[in-house]
Design a protein around this motif. Structure first.
Motif, PDB file in Angstrom:
ATOM      1  N   LEU A 183      -1.197   3.460  10.321  1.00 21.68           N
ATOM      2  CA  LEU A 183      -0.611   2.358   9.553  1.00 21.68           C
ATOM      3  C   LEU A 183       0.392   1.576  10.394  1.00 21.68           C
ATOM      4  O   LEU A 183       0.424   0.334  10.347  1.00 21.68           O
ATOM      5  CB  LEU A 183       0.093   2.893   8.305  1.00 21.68           C
ATOM      6  CG  LEU A 183      -0.744   3.621   7.256  1.00 21.68           C
ATOM      7  CD1 LEU A 183       0.082   3.830   5.984  1.00 21.68           C
ATOM      8  CD2 LEU A 183      -2.016   2.877   6.932  1.00 21.68           C
ATOM      9  N   HIS A 243       0.857  -1.192   0.000  1.00 25.02           N
ATOM     10  CA  HIS A 243       0.000   0.000   0.000  1.00 25.02           C
ATOM     11  C   HIS A 243       0.888   1.236   0.000  1.00 25.02           C
ATOM     12  O   HIS A 243       1.437   1.624   1.033  1.00 25.02           O
ATOM     13  CB  HIS A 243      -0.897  -0.031   1.247  1.00 25.02           C
ATOM     14  CG  HIS A 243      -1.826   1.133   1.367  1.00 25.02           C
ATOM     15  ND1 HIS A 243      -2.520   1.659   0.299  1.00 25.02           N
ATOM     16  CD2 HIS A 243      -2.190   1.881   2.448  1.00 25.02           C
ATOM     17  CE1 HIS A 243      -3.273   2.668   0.714  1.00 25.02           C
ATOM     18  NE2 HIS A 243      -3.073   2.823   2.012  1.00 25.02           N
ATOM     19  N   SER A 294       5.362  -2.013   8.372  1.00 25.73           N
ATOM     20  CA  SER A 294       5.090  -0.624   8.023  1.00 25.73           C
ATOM     21  C   SER A 294       6.432   0.082   7.888  1.00 25.73           C
ATOM     22  O   SER A 294       7.206   0.148   8.839  1.00 25.73           O
ATOM     23  CB  SER A 294       4.236   0.053   9.102  1.00 25.73           C
ATOM     24  OG  SER A 294       3.929   1.389   8.736  1.00 25.73           O
ATOM     25  N   LYS A 328      -5.035   6.760   3.614  1.00 23.73           N
ATOM     26  CA  LYS A 328      -4.205   6.044   4.575  1.00 23.73           C
ATOM     27  C   LYS A 328      -5.069   5.103   5.422  1.00 23.73           C
ATOM     28  O   LYS A 328      -4.938   3.883   5.354  1.00 23.73           O
ATOM     29  CB  LYS A 328      -3.466   7.041   5.488  1.00 23.73           C
ATOM     30  CG  LYS A 328      -2.389   7.833   4.800  1.00 23.73           C
ATOM     31  CD  LYS A 328      -1.201   6.955   4.421  1.00 23.73           C
ATOM     32  CE  LYS A 328      -0.064   7.762   3.817  1.00 23.73           C
ATOM     33  NZ  LYS A 328       1.085   6.916   3.445  1.00 23.73           N
ATOM     34  N   GLY A 365      -2.341   9.805   9.992  1.00 23.42           N
ATOM     35  CA  GLY A 365      -2.655   8.682   9.119  1.00 23.42           C
ATOM     36  C   GLY A 365      -1.576   7.623   9.128  1.00 23.42           C
ATOM     37  O   GLY A 365      -1.860   6.417   9.082  1.00 23.42           O
ATOM     38  N   ASN A 366      -0.333   8.037   9.229  1.00 22.69           N
ATOM     39  CA  ASN A 366       0.764   7.083   9.175  1.00 22.69           C
ATOM     40  C   ASN A 366       0.988   6.346  10.491  1.00 22.69           C
ATOM     41  O   ASN A 366       1.406   5.185  10.470  1.00 22.69           O
ATOM     42  CB  ASN A 366       2.035   7.796   8.716  1.00 22.69           C
ATOM     43  CG  ASN A 366       2.008   8.088   7.224  1.00 22.69           C
ATOM     44  OD1 ASN A 366       1.902   7.194   6.406  1.00 22.69           O
ATOM     45  ND2 ASN A 366       2.069   9.359   6.869  1.00 22.69           N
ATOM     46  N   TYR A 400      -1.007  14.170   8.095  1.00 17.03           N
ATOM     47  CA  TYR A 400      -0.224  13.094   7.481  1.00 17.03           C
ATOM     48  C   TYR A 400       0.380  12.184   8.558  1.00 17.03           C
ATOM     49  O   TYR A 400       0.373  10.957   8.424  1.00 17.03           O
ATOM     50  CB  TYR A 400       0.872  13.712   6.622  1.00 17.03           C
ATOM     51  CG  TYR A 400       1.553  12.754   5.688  1.00 17.03           C
ATOM     52  CD1 TYR A 400       0.845  12.036   4.731  1.00 17.03           C
ATOM     53  CD2 TYR A 400       2.938  12.590   5.731  1.00 17.03           C
ATOM     54  CE1 TYR A 400       1.482  11.169   3.859  1.00 17.03           C
ATOM     55  CE2 TYR A 400       3.583  11.731   4.859  1.00 17.03           C
ATOM     56  CZ  TYR A 400       2.855  11.027   3.928  1.00 17.03           C
ATOM     57  OH  TYR A 400       3.493  10.160   3.072  1.00 17.03           O
ATOM     58  N   GLY A 451      -1.009   7.702  -0.992  1.00 22.16           N
ATOM     59  CA  GLY A 451      -1.050   8.744   0.027  1.00 22.16           C
ATOM     60  C   GLY A 451      -1.058  10.114  -0.622  1.00 22.16           C
ATOM     61  O   GLY A 451      -0.605  10.286  -1.757  1.00 22.16           O
ATOM     62  N   SER A 508       4.448   3.966   5.146  1.00 23.54           N
ATOM     63  CA  SER A 508       4.170   4.967   6.166  1.00 23.54           C
ATOM     64  C   SER A 508       5.176   6.109   6.013  1.00 23.54           C
ATOM     65  O   SER A 508       5.824   6.246   4.975  1.00 23.54           O
ATOM     66  CB  SER A 508       4.250   4.296   7.549  1.00 23.54           C
ATOM     67  OG  SER A 508       4.078   5.227   8.588  1.00 23.54           O
TER      68      SER A 508
END
Length: 536
Positions: free
Chosen positions: A455, A386, A471, A411, A451-452, A448, A389, A434
């Protein structure tokens, strides 16, 4: 020159380097060149690739030579003796026995790898005894909001009630409520609430001298088998940025209990985890290789999200050319209409891969389900990466709920969909792209970072369930992309002050390949300027 069981060679330093010969007992470039006749294709086209392994009976007779005459006596298939003289024939060195060993391609690749200098794990170190808080903390004037118990602290219904007091407490512990609903929905709600609450708190001049301690429960894994709550983990990313932008005003505590020792706030550490009444602090630490299976990328179908972006394109090429991937399912929101998508498809197809580029937003659960259902049974899904982003940077004070949602969706929603819809597949790998912004709290990237860190926690959650996951919290890529391409020179200088150095695409793929051998669920993948960090 060749003799019976012997090889003769003359080696010399270039003219511009001969003045340096006297600085060494035996110039290392000369010694290296003296052994080159043992390499395949120099004196013997059919010779195996053997390199020096063990030296015996080494004697130096003279120093400072800039030209050598060498006799290599082959006493066996993997053993040689050396006699070394200078240009006049005077003895320089002798080696009774040099044992040679074959070098595998994997060993050569590992020796050339920069991975050891670019992969860092998150180590939760026990707080040193000298830093451990004492039990004599005066909690007079402390306030507690939320489902927490702190001896001596005054309980309040919400933060507005705390701010309404004539004298605002110097320490306020706040446990944000955990929303109901499915995981993505709950994560969005929790982060919207945290954003609004934090903005109001920081904007109030009366709270300037108060430390707001935000308390989460099980948001982070401090050891490999611990389950995490990705919903609460996102708060750590957002609030790490708040800490960077507002030094000294916010602290973070992740706990495994509702009863908080008063000692938690008598340390200067801005981030703590409390486990079994012991405090731990996060640090980046170097990784080591572990006895673990590396994923195979040459079986089944590999799915990549954000695949037509710069980072996804680099990965797709790497998997086909270096790992023999033959079935790629590349997802992006614009599919083949994305710039360069059709060229990429033609390029990879010419290399022998079957490439399907599909317009699909992985955050749309229905659309992703349909795409996964269409994967042919003869080439089942075996890996997910994935990379998708987007950025929408601004300082936390100016961040809106809309700008937060825009960054969270590709994300949080997409990653959770991928997790739930593939958890019953026999996957070799589940890799999440990430960002180190979530680990270090990079200013201007609260959305940001949030969201990471979601993950990162999702990877830890999957590992605790016995599912594959890693990740990769990337630092700055040198190659322009929808992520790094928006950074101007001011941004780059700011990142340099943080000690972050740009990664070339080749170095990044080197780290990607090396990550599984560490056995870690979350890795910072970045080059660091250690000199800059030491100065800080």
């Amino acid at each position: 020159w060749r003799g019976d069981g012997e090889i003769y060679a003359e080696v010399a330093l270039p003219e511009e380097q001969r003045a340096d010969a006297g600085r060494y007992v035996l110039h290392p470039a000369l010694l290296d060149a003296a052994l080159h006749p043992l390499l395949p294709g120099v004196a013997d086209q059919d010779r195996a690739a053997l390199l020096p392994f063990a030296w015996s009976g080494v004697t130096i007779h003279a120093t400072g030579a800039s030209v050598l005459r060498v006799r290599l006596t082959l006493t066996g298939a993997d053993v040689a003796a050396l006699t070394v003289a200078d240009a006049t024939g005077a003895p320089v060195a002798s080696v009774e026995s040099l044992l040679l060993r074959p070098l595998s391609k994997d060993a050569l690749r590992q020796a050339a790898s920069t991975a050891r200098d670019g992969l860092f794990r998150i180590a939760w170190n026990t707080l040193p005894t000298t830093d451990t808080p004492t039990d004599t903390t005066d909690t007079t004037g402390w306030a507690v909001v939320g489902d927490l118990t702190v001896d001596g602290a005054t309980r309040h219904t919400n933060l507005d009630a705390v701010r309404a007091e004539d004298n605002i407490p110097r320490t306020v512990l706040y446990a944000p409520p955990v929303p109901d609903g499915d995981v993505p929905q709950a994560a969005h709600t929790a982060l919207r609430d945290a954003l609004s609450t934090t903005q109001s708190w920081l904007a109030d001049d009366r709270t300037t001298d108060t430390t707001l301690v935000v308390v989460t429960r099980g948001a982070l894994a401090t050891h490999h088998t611990q389950h995490t709550d990705p919903v609460q983990a996102g708060l750590w990313g957002l609030l790490r940025v708040a800490q960077t932008e507002n030094p000294g005003r916010i602290a973070l505590l992740d706990t495994d209990t509702d009863t908080i020792p008063t000692t938690a706030l008598t340390t200067d550490e801005p981030q703590l985890a409390l486990r079994d009444n012991t405090f731990h602090t996060p640090r980046l630490a170097r990784t080591t290789d572990q006895p673990t299976d590396r994923p195979r990328w040459d079986r089944g179908t590999v799915l990549i999200t954000g695949a037509t972006g710069a980072l996804g394109t680099v990965l797709a090429r790497h998997l086909v050319t270096q790992h023999g991937t033959r079935h790629l399912l590349l997802l992006s929101r614009r599919g083949t209409n994305a710039p360069g998508a059709q060229e990429l498809q033609h390029e990879l197809t010419a290399l022998g891969a079957t490439v399907t580029i599909t317009a699909c937003d992985a955050a749309d659960r229905h659309a992703l389900t349909s795409v996964l259902d269409d994967i042919p049974a003869e080439h089942p899904l075996t890996a997910v990466v994935h990379t998708a982003g987007v950025l929408d940077d601004t300082v936390l004070a100016d961040l809106t709920a809309e700008r937060l949602e825009k960054v969270l969706r590709p994300k949080v929603d997409a990653a959770w969909n991928l997790h739930e819809l593939t958890k019953d597949h026999d996957l070799e790998a589940f890799v999440l792209y990430s960002s180190v912004a979530g680990l270090i709290g990079n200013a201007g990237q609260a959305n940001y970072a949030a969201g990471n860190t979601f993950l990162d926690a999702l990877a830890q959650h999957r590992r605790a369930l016995g599912l594959p996951a890693v990740s990769l919290a990337w630092g700055l890529w040198a190659q322009a992309s929808t992520i790094s391409g928006q950074l101007d020179q001011t941004d780059l200088r700011r990142l340099a002050r943080l000690g972050l150095l740009p990664l070339s695409s080749a170095d990044a793929m080197d780290l990607f390949d090396a990550a599984p051998a560490t056995g870690e669920a979350v890795l910072a993948a970045t080059r660091l300027d250690l000199g800059t960090l030491r100065k800080q």
